[in-house]
Write an enzyme that holds these catalytic residues in place. Structure first.
Site, PDB file in Angstrom:
ATOM      1  N   GLU A   1       0.921  -1.200  -0.034  1.00 18.48           N
ATOM      2  CA  GLU A   1       0.022  -0.002   0.002  1.00 18.48           C
ATOM      3  C   GLU A   1       0.998   1.208   0.006  1.00 18.48           C
ATOM      4  O   GLU A   1       0.403   2.418   0.716  1.00 18.48           O
ATOM      5  CB  GLU A   1      -0.915  -0.056   1.240  1.00 18.48           C
ATOM      6  CG  GLU A   1      -1.762  -1.070   1.306  1.00 18.48           C
ATOM      7  CD  GLU A   1      -2.532  -1.153   2.468  1.00 18.48           C
ATOM      8  OE1 GLU A   1      -3.995  -1.652   2.436  1.00 18.48           O
ATOM      9  OE2 GLU A   1      -2.099  -1.094   3.548  1.00 18.48           O
TER      10      GLU A   1
HETATM   11  C1  TNX Z   1      -4.509  -4.064   5.015  1.00 17.68           C
HETATM   12  S1  TNX Z   1      -2.739  -6.306   4.527  1.00 17.68           S
HETATM   13  C2  TNX Z   1      -2.990  -3.800   5.562  1.00 17.68           C
HETATM   14  C3  TNX Z   1      -3.193  -3.538   6.689  1.00 17.68           C
HETATM   15  C4  TNX Z   1      -3.988  -3.089   7.395  1.00 17.68           C
HETATM   16  C5  TNX Z   1      -5.053  -4.278   7.193  1.00 17.68           C
HETATM   17  C6  TNX Z   1      -6.283  -4.223   8.135  1.00 17.68           C
HETATM   18  C7  TNX Z   1      -1.552  -5.367   4.180  1.00 17.68           C
HETATM   19  C8  TNX Z   1      -0.308  -5.832   3.686  1.00 17.68           C
HETATM   20  N1  TNX Z   1      -2.044  -3.994   4.480  1.00 17.68           N
HETATM   21  O1  TNX Z   1      -2.140  -2.265   6.737  1.00 17.68           O
HETATM   22  O2  TNX Z   1      -3.837  -3.180   8.729  1.00 17.68           O
HETATM   23  O3  TNX Z   1      -5.550  -4.375   5.905  1.00 17.68           O
HETATM   24  O4  TNX Z   1      -7.201  -5.471   7.730  1.00 17.68           O
END
Ligand code: TNX
Length: 533
Positions: free
Chosen positions: A338
């Site tokens: 992300e």
């Molecule tokens: C996605 S999974 C994220 C996390 C969040 C999570 C909450 C991932 C690699 N990134 O930063 O905590 O969703 O469910």
């Protein structure tokens, strides 16, 4: 000398009575039939053959062992608590006698370092494994053959019998992990140790710690002290946060090793770095917000390290050097998810450079599946969480995949719309949905040999203490442990749900405040039948 007929007769019948008692108490307890196929083992073993009898642990039982093993001492103490018997530990003898337990490192047919063989008969119990780790897993199975009160240390009111038969067992995947997000909310060393106890008793062998994110930096880095002095003192909701000193971290690593768990530390980058940027704004190049503030919300994707600033790589060299020196495991997890405000070419440049730093310190890279956009080094592994095409891109570069599909394995996903904690952006995940999936068919084009294993991830935006961890993790976590360990063949929710139902007694004894699902049958005995060969 006084002698009468009736006294002689009395004496003779007394001798008869005593010898009858002796004969019965010396012979083994062949009169107690038990069915190994009805013991709710989780994870279910590769093969279990029942012989319909049982082994009784008595006040004479000795634990013979071929070495000095902490896990055997711990088991002996637990077994003393539950049976009330002395269970002395003694070095292995060449001619075994009846009534005892034997724990032995010995070559067994399956050469896997985690495999074990357990044979329980009316006469004795014999556990064999190639390694101490194999013995540890055999012990976890023996613990589940014992009364549930072994989990709390409460003395059993009944005599302790173990169902007889033979178990041959080894894991399906080498990587069986759990992830805990200690950044969004901080959890102390004691909570981590407790989680290690839980996961290792279900034969999981990796604990991935998500040590940094926008909301907090949790690991002391001596050459960049403000990371924890400034970046460690915040968390979601505005609480005081916290961090692990290097001594704390080493203590976690040591404790994990004693339970055959490897710590996989994650420093998430180049996104998810607001806490580091608050501590060291010079690593930031966001012109709109040159001096970021501490963040206690739950949005993602707004921060990034300055990927074209050479100082960033000096910083990461120091961080990775210090972390690698304290980490015996093969992987350093670099996050990589992300990074929405990092330009794509900057992101690729960054991941490629960081892989070099990690390998310079003798470690392999693990990263969220987003890192497959970069050029993956030999040995790098990607953790699949969202986009299947990312995982496919990774295997096309010969990388291995760790399966953590959010729709199945995210322990922060709510069970249903009434769950008081958690999120639901990926799915609501009831117990059946968490259990009914096969890592090898999850993504078309990715087969078993390209998968290193399974990990269940608990993100902590909405979770801030052990009780809440337990409520979201259990009982889904133990189903994931089974998916990582047990063969796919024969696995079905309709069989598992009965084992789970019986097994809940153990969660109660462990003091775990687990989610009581309406999908778990309450008349569990009716359906209980292991269906492995
Ligand atoms: C996605 S999974 C994220 C996390 C969040 C999570 C909450 C991932 C690699 N990134 O930063 O905590 O969703 O469910």
């Amino acid at each position: 000398m006084f002698k009468s007929k009736s006294a002689t007769a009395y004496f003779q019948s007394l001798v008869l009575l005593i010898s009858t008692i002796l004969i019965f108490s010396c012979s083994s307890a062949e009169l107690v039939p038990m069915d190994l196929k009805k013991v709710p083992l989780i994870p279910t073993p590769v093969s279990a053959t029942a012989t319909g009898e049982s082994f009784e642990i008595t006040d004479k039982t000795v634990i013979f062992t071929s070495g000095d093993f902490l896990s055997i001492e711990q088991f002996a103490q637990e077994a003393r608590n539950v049976t009330g018997h002395p269970l002395e530990i003694s070095p292995m003898i060449s001619s075994p006698s009846n009534g005892n337990m034997y724990f032995q490192i010995a070559e067994i047919e399956n050469k896997d370092s985690e495999a074990y063989e357990l044979e329980v008969s009316n006469n004795n119990l014999v556990l064999k494994a190639n390694t101490e780790q194999g013995l540890f897993y055999g012990i976890q199975t023996i613990r589940q053959l014992m009364p549930a009160s072994i989990e709390s240390g409460r003395l059993s009111k009944e005599i302790v019998y173990l169902a007889s038969g033979k178990i041959i067992d080894s894991p399906r995947f080498e990587y069986r992990g759990a992830m805990l997000d200690v950044s969004r909310h901080f959890f102390g060393v004691d909570v981590i140790k407790r989680y290690i106890d839980y996961i290792s008793s279900y034969k999981m062998n990796k604990l991935h710690l998500h040590l940094s994110d926008d909301q907090g930096w949790r690991i002391e880095i001596k050459s960049w002290p403000k990371l924890t002095e400034v970046g460690g003192l915040t968390q979601v909701g505005g609480g005081e946060g916290g961090f692990y000193t290097q001594e704390d971290y080493k203590e976690i690593v040591r404790y994990a090793q004693s339970k055959f768990v490897t710590i996989v530390p994650e420093i998430d980058m180049p996104g998810h770095t607001n806490a580091a940027l608050v501590a060291y704004p010079e690593l930031n190049c966001n012109k709109k917000d040159p001096n970021p503030k501490a963040y206690s919300g739950i949005e993602v994707g707004f921060s990034t390290l300055c990927t074209r600033n050479p100082e960033v790589y000096n910083f990461l060299d120091d961080v990775i050097k210090e972390l690698a020196a304290m980490t015996p495991g093969e992987y350093i997890h670099i996050g990589g998810d992300e990074s929405h405000v990092t330009e794509k070419e900057d992101y690729i440049y960054f991941i490629n450079k960081v892989q070099k730093i990690v390998s310079k310190y003798g470690k392999k890279v693990m990263g969220w599946d987003d890192i497959s956009a970069a050029t993956l080094e030999t040995g790098s592994a990607v953790q699949h969480w969202a986009k299947k095409e990312n995982a496919i891109k990774a295997v096309a570069q010969n990388a291995k995949v760790l399966m953590t599909p959010a729709t199945r394995t995210y322990l922060d996903m709510q069970y249903d719309s009434t769950t008081p904690l958690g999120l639901h952006w990926a799915a609501y995940i009831e117990l059946d949905s968490a259990y009914i999936w096969d890592p090898a068919t999850q993504i078309d084009g990715i087969s078993e040999s390209q998968i290193i294993g399974v990990e269940a991830a608990l993100w902590s935006e909405t979770i801030d203490n052990l009780n809440e961890i337990e409520y979201m993790a259990f009982p889904r976590l133990i189903g994931h442990a089974e998916i990582g360990w047990s063969p796919q063949k024969g696995r079905s929710w309709d069989e598992y749900k009965f084992r789970l139902a019986k097994h809940e007694e153990r969660l109660v004894e462990m003091g775990i405040d687990y989610y009581r699902s309406a999908l778990v049958p309450r008349n569990a005995n009716d359906g209980l039948q292991l269906n492995n060969p």
